[in-house]
Design a protein around this motif. Structure first.
Motif, PDB file in Angstrom:
ATOM      1  N   MET A 144      99.498  81.843   5.668  1.00 50.06           N
ATOM      2  CA  MET A 144     100.492  81.307   4.747  1.00 50.06           C
ATOM      3  C   MET A 144      99.854  80.420   3.686  1.00 50.06           C
ATOM      4  O   MET A 144     100.204  80.492   2.496  1.00 50.06           O
ATOM      5  N   ALA A 145      98.908  79.578   4.097  1.00 48.34           N
ATOM      6  CA  ALA A 145      98.240  78.698   3.144  1.00 48.34           C
ATOM      7  C   ALA A 145      97.437  79.489   2.122  1.00 48.34           C
ATOM      8  O   ALA A 145      97.378  79.118   0.940  1.00 48.34           O
ATOM      9  N   THR A 146      96.837  80.594   2.549  1.00 43.26           N
ATOM     10  CA  THR A 146      96.054  81.410   1.625  1.00 43.26           C
ATOM     11  C   THR A 146      96.952  82.063   0.578  1.00 43.26           C
ATOM     12  O   THR A 146      96.609  82.091  -0.612  1.00 43.26           O
ATOM     13  N   ILE A 147      98.098  82.570   1.005  1.00 46.43           N
ATOM     14  CA  ILE A 147      99.019  83.189   0.037  1.00 46.43           C
ATOM     15  C   ILE A 147      99.478  82.163  -0.986  1.00 46.43           C
ATOM     16  O   ILE A 147      99.433  82.398  -2.206  1.00 46.43           O
ATOM     17  N   LEU A 148      99.930  81.008  -0.525  1.00 48.41           N
ATOM     18  CA  LEU A 148     100.397  79.959  -1.442  1.00 48.41           C
ATOM     19  C   LEU A 148      99.257  79.418  -2.295  1.00 48.41           C
ATOM     20  O   LEU A 148      99.415  79.185  -3.499  1.00 48.41           O
ATOM     21  N   GLY A 149      98.092  79.217  -1.673  1.00 47.59           N
ATOM     22  CA  GLY A 149      96.968  78.655  -2.409  1.00 47.59           C
ATOM     23  C   GLY A 149      96.425  79.587  -3.468  1.00 47.59           C
ATOM     24  O   GLY A 149      96.034  79.145  -4.556  1.00 47.59           O
ATOM     25  N   VAL A 150      96.398  80.888  -3.183  1.00 47.20           N
ATOM     26  CA  VAL A 150      95.930  81.856  -4.184  1.00 47.20           C
ATOM     27  C   VAL A 150      96.863  81.869  -5.389  1.00 47.20           C
ATOM     28  O   VAL A 150      96.409  81.877  -6.541  1.00 47.20           O
ATOM     29  N   LEU A 151      98.152  81.868  -5.142  1.00 49.18           N
ATOM     30  CA  LEU A 151      99.103  81.863  -6.256  1.00 49.18           C
ATOM     31  C   LEU A 151      98.992  80.582  -7.070  1.00 49.18           C
ATOM     32  O   LEU A 151      99.019  80.604  -8.309  1.00 49.18           O
ATOM     33  N   ALA A 152      98.865  79.437  -6.380  1.00 46.42           N
ATOM     34  CA  ALA A 152      98.740  78.173  -7.094  1.00 46.42           C
ATOM     35  C   ALA A 152      97.434  78.093  -7.865  1.00 46.42           C
ATOM     36  O   ALA A 152      97.398  77.661  -9.029  1.00 46.42           O
ATOM     37  N   GLY A 153      96.334  78.497  -7.240  1.00 50.42           N
ATOM     38  CA  GLY A 153      95.052  78.476  -7.938  1.00 50.42           C
ATOM     39  C   GLY A 153      95.028  79.421  -9.122  1.00 50.42           C
ATOM     40  O   GLY A 153      94.444  79.101 -10.171  1.00 50.42           O
ATOM     41  N   PHE A 154      95.668  80.583  -8.993  1.00 53.06           N
ATOM     42  CA  PHE A 154      95.744  81.519 -10.113  1.00 53.06           C
ATOM     43  C   PHE A 154      96.540  80.929 -11.265  1.00 53.06           C
ATOM     44  O   PHE A 154      96.162  81.071 -12.438  1.00 53.06           O
ATOM     45  N   ALA A 155      97.648  80.263 -10.957  1.00 58.05           N
ATOM     46  CA  ALA A 155      98.461  79.650 -12.010  1.00 58.05           C
ATOM     47  C   ALA A 155      97.686  78.553 -12.733  1.00 58.05           C
ATOM     48  O   ALA A 155      97.738  78.449 -13.968  1.00 58.05           O
ATOM     49  N   LEU A 156      96.948  77.731 -12.000  1.00 53.82           N
ATOM     50  CA  LEU A 156      96.202  76.640 -12.624  1.00 53.82           C
ATOM     51  C   LEU A 156      95.017  77.147 -13.436  1.00 53.82           C
ATOM     52  O   LEU A 156      94.641  76.531 -14.439  1.00 53.82           O
ATOM     53  N   ALA A 157      94.434  78.272 -13.020  1.00 52.43           N
ATOM     54  CA  ALA A 157      93.243  78.773 -13.694  1.00 52.43           C
ATOM     55  C   ALA A 157      93.550  79.712 -14.860  1.00 52.43           C
ATOM     56  O   ALA A 157      92.741  79.822 -15.787  1.00 52.43           O
ATOM     57  N   ARG A 158      94.694  80.394 -14.832  1.00 56.39           N
ATOM     58  CA  ARG A 158      94.937  81.452 -15.807  1.00 56.39           C
ATOM     59  C   ARG A 158      96.116  81.181 -16.744  1.00 56.39           C
ATOM     60  O   ARG A 158      96.202  81.801 -17.800  1.00 56.39           O
ATOM     61  N   VAL A 202      92.285  74.745  -4.448  1.00 55.39           N
ATOM     62  CA  VAL A 202      91.109  74.161  -5.096  1.00 55.39           C
ATOM     63  C   VAL A 202      89.953  75.159  -5.118  1.00 55.39           C
ATOM     64  O   VAL A 202      89.276  75.346  -6.145  1.00 55.39           O
ATOM     65  N   VAL A 203      89.726  75.835  -3.999  1.00 60.77           N
ATOM     66  CA  VAL A 203      88.617  76.793  -3.911  1.00 60.77           C
ATOM     67  C   VAL A 203      88.861  77.986  -4.838  1.00 60.77           C
ATOM     68  O   VAL A 203      87.958  78.420  -5.571  1.00 60.77           O
ATOM     69  N   VAL A 204      90.078  78.524  -4.809  1.00 62.29           N
ATOM     70  CA  VAL A 204      90.390  79.696  -5.632  1.00 62.29           C
ATOM     71  C   VAL A 204      90.372  79.337  -7.110  1.00 62.29           C
ATOM     72  O   VAL A 204      89.872  80.115  -7.944  1.00 62.29           O
ATOM     73  N   GLN A 205      90.905  78.183  -7.482  1.00 65.53           N
ATOM     74  CA  GLN A 205      90.885  77.771  -8.880  1.00 65.53           C
ATOM     75  C   GLN A 205      89.461  77.642  -9.399  1.00 65.53           C
ATOM     76  O   GLN A 205      89.148  78.061 -10.525  1.00 65.53           O
ATOM     77  N   ALA A 206      88.591  77.050  -8.593  1.00 62.11           N
ATOM     78  CA  ALA A 206      87.198  76.911  -9.015  1.00 62.11           C
ATOM     79  C   ALA A 206      86.538  78.276  -9.208  1.00 62.11           C
ATOM     80  O   ALA A 206      85.762  78.471 -10.152  1.00 62.11           O
ATOM     81  N   ARG A 207      86.845  79.206  -8.337  1.00 52.25           N
ATOM     82  CA  ARG A 207      86.264  80.547  -8.462  1.00 52.25           C
ATOM     83  C   ARG A 207      86.788  81.267  -9.699  1.00 52.25           C
ATOM     84  O   ARG A 207      86.015  81.875 -10.463  1.00 52.25           O
ATOM     85  N   LEU A 208      88.097  81.218  -9.911  1.00 51.90           N
ATOM     86  CA  LEU A 208      88.678  81.919 -11.064  1.00 51.90           C
ATOM     87  C   LEU A 208      88.245  81.293 -12.376  1.00 51.90           C
ATOM     88  O   LEU A 208      88.157  81.997 -13.397  1.00 51.90           O
ATOM     89  N   SER A 209      87.982  80.001 -12.379  1.00 49.74           N
ATOM     90  CA  SER A 209      87.544  79.348 -13.617  1.00 49.74           C
ATOM     91  C   SER A 209      86.166  79.837 -14.044  1.00 49.74           C
ATOM     92  O   SER A 209      85.819  79.772 -15.228  1.00 49.74           O
ATOM     93  N   GLU A 210      85.362  80.307 -13.081  1.00 49.87           N
ATOM     94  CA  GLU A 210      84.025  80.806 -13.402  1.00 49.87           C
ATOM     95  C   GLU A 210      84.025  82.287 -13.777  1.00 49.87           C
ATOM     96  O   GLU A 210      83.039  82.765 -14.336  1.00 49.87           O
ATOM     97  N   LEU A 211      85.083  83.010 -13.457  1.00 50.78           N
ATOM     98  CA  LEU A 211      85.128  84.443 -13.742  1.00 50.78           C
ATOM     99  C   LEU A 211      85.421  84.700 -15.212  1.00 50.78           C
ATOM    100  O   LEU A 211      86.126  83.928 -15.865  1.00 50.78           O
TER     101      LEU A 211
END
Length: 264
Positions: free
Chosen positions: A73-87, A152-161
């Motif tokens: 559950m945390a991964t689903i929510l965190g991926v969506l949140a990190g994607f929104a913050l990064a993109r 936090v982890v997903v946002q950092a990764r997407l920011s580098e892509l």
């Protein structure tokens, strides 16, 4: 050489401070005596006693199930949140959204646990869900703060892509959801996996939040161990900790073997 010899002593002392207690714990898990202060002989009877200890084994399997569910559950929510913050750039409400996602990272666990307990009680009175506290409330509580770490982890990764890959897919006629699942998500897969493992570990290790939101029959492994330690250490706890150390060591060796550089 002199510099290396100078660093060897403090480095050795540092590793001894970190790992010598673990080695002693592993040693005393094979102690024949029930006393945990003196080693009287080699025996594996405490591992057999651990297998027959329904309280510890039941708490272990319950904690593993809760950790797997909450991490997912945390991964689903965190991926969506990190994607929104990064993109999504600077959308309206971004500072508030970023602050809400970062709050669990700095909030004391006592405050988090107490606030979630009050939330669950209010929801039960208003909607009838959740009906009491148990494994479901613990999983939901762990997912709430685990999602912040995943984001936090997903946002950092997407920011580098390079976003040009996603733009190229859109220009070729792919729909946004297809771009997300076929381009963005595969590129961010290492960060997603790392976030899931981090959320799983945090859930498996949590004691404070689970103590607030759990109920009868939903005692996690940290709660059972904490209660047992208050009455005195037993070799069964050493045996359980040794098995956990072994599982983590095997997982690390497997990860090293899979990620090692391969010669052509």
């Amino acid at each position: 050489m002199r510099r290396a010899s100078r660093l060897a002593l403090p480095l050795g002392l540092g590793f001894a401070f970190l790992y010598l207690p673990i080695l002693l714990m592993v040693l005393f898990s094979f102690n024949d005596s029930r006393m945990v202060t003196s080693f009287t002989g080699f025996s594996t009877r405490w591992y057999a006693a651990l297998w027959n200890n329904d309280a510890l084994t039941g708490a272990l399997f319950l904690s593993l199930r809760i950790a797997a569910v909450s991490a997912t559950m945390a991964t689903i929510l965190g991926v969506l949140a990190g994607f929104a913050l990064a993109r999504f750039g600077r959308f309206r409400g971004r500072p508030l959204f970023a602050a809400v996602m970062a709050a669990p990272l700095v909030m004391p666990e006592v405050i988090t646990g107490l606030s979630l307990l009050l939330l669950f009680v209010a929801m039960e009175q208003a909607f009838g869900f959740p009906a009491g506290r148990g494994a479901s409330t613990v999983a939901i509580a762990h997912a709430t703060f685990g999602a912040a770490y995943v984001a936090v982890v997903v946002q950092a990764r997407l920011s580098e892509l390079d976003a040009s890959l996603e733009d190229a897919a859109l220009d070729l006629g792919a729909r946004p959801w297809a771009v997300f699942f076929q381009v963005t998500l595969p590129l961010a897969a290492p960060a997603v996996g790392a976030g899931w493992l981090l959320a799983f570990t945090l859930s498996l290790d949590d004691l404070v939040v689970a103590s607030f939101v759990s109920g009868p029959g939903a005692s996690t492994l940290p709660m059972v161990i904490f209660s047992a330690v208050r009455l005195g250490l037993t070799p069964e706890l050493y045996a359980l900790a040794t098995l956990l150390v072994l599982a983590v060591s095997v997982a690390l060796l497997l990860a090293w073997w899979l990620l090692r550089p391969r010669r052509a």
